[in-house]
Design an enzyme around this catalytic site. Sequence first.
Site, PDB file in Angstrom:
ATOM      1  N   SER A 167     -36.586  53.265 -61.551  1.00 16.85           N
ATOM      2  CA  SER A 167     -36.695  52.535 -62.818  1.00 16.85           C
ATOM      3  C   SER A 167     -35.485  52.807 -63.693  1.00 16.85           C
ATOM      4  O   SER A 167     -35.125  53.962 -63.924  1.00 16.85           O
ATOM      5  CB  SER A 167     -37.963  52.925 -63.575  1.00 16.85           C
ATOM      6  OG  SER A 167     -37.998  52.276 -64.832  1.00 16.85           O
TER       7      SER A 167
ATOM      8  N   VAL B 126     -32.308  59.896 -64.891  1.00 19.40           N
ATOM      9  CA  VAL B 126     -31.593  59.992 -63.618  1.00 19.40           C
ATOM     10  C   VAL B 126     -31.135  58.602 -63.164  1.00 19.40           C
ATOM     11  O   VAL B 126     -29.996  58.425 -62.718  1.00 19.40           O
ATOM     12  CB  VAL B 126     -32.457  60.684 -62.542  1.00 19.40           C
ATOM     13  CG1 VAL B 126     -31.762  60.671 -61.187  1.00 19.40           C
ATOM     14  CG2 VAL B 126     -32.778  62.117 -62.950  1.00 19.40           C
ATOM     15  N   CYS B 127     -32.003  57.611 -63.304  1.00 22.45           N
ATOM     16  CA  CYS B 127     -31.652  56.238 -62.889  1.00 22.45           C
ATOM     17  C   CYS B 127     -30.535  55.666 -63.757  1.00 22.45           C
ATOM     18  O   CYS B 127     -29.621  55.009 -63.249  1.00 22.45           O
ATOM     19  CB  CYS B 127     -32.883  55.343 -62.933  1.00 22.45           C
ATOM     20  SG  CYS B 127     -34.181  55.839 -61.785  1.00 22.45           S
ATOM     21  N   ASP B 128     -30.600  55.929 -65.053  1.00 21.96           N
ATOM     22  CA  ASP B 128     -29.559  55.503 -65.981  1.00 21.96           C
ATOM     23  C   ASP B 128     -28.223  56.118 -65.565  1.00 21.96           C
ATOM     24  O   ASP B 128     -27.213  55.422 -65.445  1.00 21.96           O
ATOM     25  CB  ASP B 128     -29.948  55.926 -67.400  1.00 21.96           C
ATOM     26  CG  ASP B 128     -28.889  55.608 -68.427  1.00 21.96           C
ATOM     27  OD1 ASP B 128     -29.034  54.598 -69.145  1.00 21.96           O
ATOM     28  OD2 ASP B 128     -27.914  56.389 -68.540  1.00 21.96           O
TER      29      ASP B 128
END
EC number: 1.11.1.24
Length: 164
Positions: free
Chosen positions: A54, A59-61
């Site tokens: 997501s 972490v995804c950002d």
Amino acid sequence: MTQITFKNNPIKLSGSEVNEGDIAPNFTVLDNSLNQITLDDYKNKKKLISVIPSIDTGVCDSQTRKFNEEASAEDGVVLTISVDLPFAQKRWCASSGLDNVITLSDHKDLSFGRNYGLVMDELRLLARSVFVLNENNKVVYKEIVSEGTNYPDFEAALKAYRNI
């Protein structure tokens, strides 16, 4: 069937496994304007496909930023795929301060996730992973992160991408 952990809980991934040396299967996803996009839309380009659970997590950002900052100058394309709604991805892109970010949503039917063996059915999310494809869609690098909240090996993926 591959198994990973997500927040230290075991999760089995469903779908068809794709390995290095395979020709990457086609898929259908949505862009931020709800247009259907397929792998064929990036024909004759090398591709770094960054897969995240997501866009709205730290972490995804960071993963999305890192790959776009490091690889966007290369002669190819960086695709970030998640099951976030296209509207959430569009909002993130607008606030990210990054140019040329391509986020694609697999929310509609999990075409990408199922074709690449990345669906965490219990959570309806995709496993954090990275695929590097050459201009002919041959998979030259693959990493499925064993703990879904950890970062991928940025250097190994970027090296594979740059060496095409």
